[in-house]
Design a protein around this motif. Structure first.
Motif, PDB file in Angstrom:
ATOM      1  N   MET B   1       0.866  -1.207   0.000  1.00 41.55           N
ATOM      2  CA  MET B   1       0.000   0.000   0.000  1.00 41.55           C
ATOM      3  C   MET B   1       0.895   1.248   0.000  1.00 41.55           C
ATOM      4  N   PRO B   2       0.736   2.148  -0.959  1.00 41.82           N
ATOM      5  CA  PRO B   2       1.567   3.361  -0.989  1.00 41.82           C
ATOM      6  C   PRO B   2       1.348   4.182   0.270  1.00 41.82           C
ATOM      7  N   VAL B   3       2.381   4.962   0.611  1.00 38.94           N
ATOM      8  CA  VAL B   3       2.260   5.838   1.761  1.00 38.94           C
ATOM      9  C   VAL B   3       1.215   6.897   1.462  1.00 38.94           C
ATOM     10  N   THR B   4       0.275   7.077   2.397  1.00 35.67           N
ATOM     11  CA  THR B   4      -0.806   8.040   2.199  1.00 35.67           C
ATOM     12  C   THR B   4      -0.551   9.327   2.942  1.00 35.67           C
ATOM     13  N   TYR B   5      -0.045   9.259   4.141  1.00 35.09           N
ATOM     14  CA  TYR B   5       0.175  10.416   5.014  1.00 35.09           C
ATOM     15  C   TYR B   5       1.677  10.486   5.222  1.00 35.09           C
ATOM     16  N   GLU B   6       2.315  11.438   4.572  1.00 38.19           N
ATOM     17  CA  GLU B   6       3.769  11.438   4.483  1.00 38.19           C
ATOM     18  C   GLU B   6       4.366  12.736   4.992  1.00 38.19           C
ATOM     19  N   ASN B   7       5.418  12.611   5.765  1.00 34.01           N
ATOM     20  CA  ASN B   7       6.189  13.764   6.223  1.00 34.01           C
ATOM     21  C   ASN B   7       6.983  14.289   5.037  1.00 34.01           C
ATOM     22  N   ILE B   8       6.674  15.486   4.572  1.00 30.90           N
ATOM     23  CA  ILE B   8       7.390  16.081   3.460  1.00 30.90           C
ATOM     24  C   ILE B   8       8.665  16.753   3.953  1.00 30.90           C
ATOM     25  N   ALA B   9       8.541  17.550   5.013  1.00 27.73           N
ATOM     26  CA  ALA B   9       9.704  18.258   5.540  1.00 27.73           C
ATOM     27  C   ALA B   9       9.403  18.704   6.957  1.00 27.73           C
ATOM     28  N   THR B  10      10.464  18.808   7.746  1.00 28.19           N
ATOM     29  CA  THR B  10      10.305  19.266   9.119  1.00 28.19           C
ATOM     30  C   THR B  10      11.522  20.070   9.520  1.00 28.19           C
ATOM     31  N   THR B  11      11.311  21.006  10.439  1.00 23.97           N
ATOM     32  CA  THR B  11      12.428  21.768  10.967  1.00 23.97           C
ATOM     33  C   THR B  11      12.150  22.131  12.409  1.00 23.97           C
ATOM     34  N   THR B  12      13.201  22.127  13.200  1.00 26.08           N
ATOM     35  CA  THR B  12      13.146  22.585  14.576  1.00 26.08           C
ATOM     36  C   THR B  12      14.078  23.774  14.697  1.00 26.08           C
ATOM     37  N   LEU B  13      13.548  24.877  15.155  1.00 22.72           N
ATOM     38  CA  LEU B  13      14.325  26.119  15.191  1.00 22.72           C
ATOM     39  C   LEU B  13      15.408  26.049  16.257  1.00 22.72           C
ATOM     40  N   GLY B  14      16.587  26.504  15.853  1.00 22.56           N
ATOM     41  CA  GLY B  14      17.703  26.553  16.798  1.00 22.56           C
ATOM     42  C   GLY B  14      17.900  27.928  17.395  1.00 22.56           C
ATOM     43  N   SER B  15      17.112  28.893  16.906  1.00 21.20           N
ATOM     44  CA  SER B  15      17.164  30.255  17.431  1.00 21.20           C
ATOM     45  C   SER B  15      15.840  30.922  17.082  1.00 21.20           C
ATOM     46  N   THR B  16      15.598  32.071  17.649  1.00 15.11           N
ATOM     47  CA  THR B  16      14.349  32.796  17.379  1.00 15.11           C
ATOM     48  C   THR B  16      14.265  33.201  15.916  1.00 15.11           C
ATOM     49  N   GLN B  17      13.143  32.893  15.278  1.00 16.35           N
ATOM     50  CA  GLN B  17      12.921  33.229  13.882  1.00 16.35           C
ATOM     51  C   GLN B  17      11.584  33.933  13.722  1.00 16.35           C
ATOM     52  N   THR B  18      11.488  34.719  12.671  1.00 16.03           N
ATOM     53  CA  THR B  18      10.204  35.346  12.339  1.00 16.03           C
ATOM     54  C   THR B  18       9.558  34.698  11.118  1.00 16.03           C
ATOM     55  N   THR B  19      10.325  33.951  10.339  1.00 22.09           N
ATOM     56  CA  THR B  19       9.802  33.357   9.111  1.00 22.09           C
ATOM     57  C   THR B  19      10.439  32.001   8.861  1.00 22.09           C
ATOM     58  N   VAL B  20       9.613  31.064   8.434  1.00 21.20           N
ATOM     59  CA  VAL B  20      10.075  29.758   7.964  1.00 21.20           C
ATOM     60  C   VAL B  20       9.392  29.506   6.634  1.00 21.20           C
TER      61      VAL B  20
END
Lengths: 189, 160
Positions: B1-20
């Motif tokens: 069965m093909p993957v239906t619900y897939e993690n495309i990309a993830t990031t955890t901030l290493g410092s304060t950010q205003t935009t991702v």
């Protein structure tokens, strides 16, 4: 701004099989209802995700009928909503025996509203095959039309301990329009 | 069965950010789900902008409760779409971007969020609209101060 994501960072691939696509309905010409039938009993929960637009010339959003197992009797459903229309909050409900228990509000955008705009619906049915429980249906739904619109939370009770084998969604008094799209997913326990 | 619900990309901030920004989003899914588990220094909304569109093409309607009142607001003709509230304690936002690759429909986004601190709390549902029939290929997430440790994950859901 940090560097773009996806340019070189792919996330993990989730294990296959726990959230599975069962069936899809894509409306290519006006049709009365979206139906999923012969739903297998191999999952723990179901989720339906759909966008909807009707063929009505009305300018607002539309009510949507919900039926399980082809049951249309209003004695088999109850419903409660919490809705916000951008200025006012509505809390409403209806018990079984009332026709309003068989549909929920603002699940579709009418064709006279903002062009190319569809309502969003995420419908969760937990323990759909459990023959010891009535079935609770939770719906997150809404449409914004840039100057009008509603967002809502609806809970419906299907007063039946039968396993759910079919689902039916139809706009009240009108049809689904082209590009309405619905997908049924099964979630394994 | 093909993957239906897939993690495309993830990031955890290493410092304060205003935009991702999530870019080069493949058009092979049906819906996108953006999950933010974040902490911020100022309780303000997360905002989305698609494909770099800075025009006044966004609007949204919300429904929220703060422990004493239930309220609903609307924004029209904006340059970003709000998707949810954030808090100074870790707070979740789940945003569903429906039929994002469809080139005949405007894009509807439906979200849930909430936060709680020692003195304030809010739970919210919000529906937003991006008035464009373009397929979404990039998503800019902004907030005045997303703190280190905030995680943003983009999932793709693929219908049969």
């Amino acid at each position: 701004m940090i560097g773009n994501i996806l340019g070189g960072t792919m996330g993990k691939v989730a294990p296959s099989g726990d959230f599975e696509s069962i069936a899809t309905v894509s409306v290519t010409s006006s049709q009365a209802a979206i139906e999923f039938t012969s739903i297998p009993s191999t999952y723990q929960h179901l989720q339906v995700r759909f966008i909807g637009r009707t063929t009505s010339t009305g300018t607002g959003s539309e009510l949507v009928y919900f039926r399980a197992n082809g049951v249309s009797s209003n004695t088999s459903y109850t419903r409660h909503d919490l809705l916000g229309n951008g200025s006012t909050v509505y809390a409403q409900g209806t018990g079984s025996g009332n026709s309003a228990a068989t549909f929920y509000p603002d699940g579709a955008v009418n064709n006279g509203a903002t062009a190319n705009t569809f309502a969003a619906n995420i419908v969760d049915i937990l323990d759909y095959k459990d023959t010891n429980k009535n079935k609770t249906v939770r719906i997150l739904h809404g449409a914004d039309m840039n100057g009008s619109g509603v967002v809502g939370l609806t809970s419906m009770l299907f007063l039946s301990t039968s396993a759910i084998t079919s689902l039916y969604f139809a706009p009240v008094g009108t049809n689904w329009n082209t590009y309405t799209h619905a997908a049924l997913y099964g979630i394994k326990g | 069965m093909p993957v239906t619900y897939e993690n495309i990309a993830t990031t955890t901030l290493g410092s304060t950010q205003t935009t991702v920004t999530f870019s080069s989003i493949p058009g092979t899914y049906t819906d996108l789900v953006l999950v933010i588990s974040g902490t911020v220094s100022t309780n303000q909304n997360y905002a989305l902008r698609f494909n770099g569109d800075t025009g006044s093409n966004y609007s949204d309607t919300n429904l929220f409760g703060d422990g004493s009142s239930a309220l609903s607001n609307r924004r029209s003709n904006q340059t970003v779409a709000y998707i949810g509230v954030s808090g100074t304690n870790p707070s979740p936002t789940i945003s569903n971007i429906m039929n994002y690759a469809n080139t005949t429909t405007n894009k509807t986004i439906i979200s849930r969020s909430g936060y709680a601190t020692g003195t304030a709390a809010q739970v919210e549902s919000r529906v937003a609209l991006w008035r464009s029939t373009a397929a979404i290929t990039s998503i800019e997430v902004s907030q005045s101060s997303m703190l280190s440790g905030t995680t943003l994950t983009l999932y793709g859901i693929k219908a049969a």
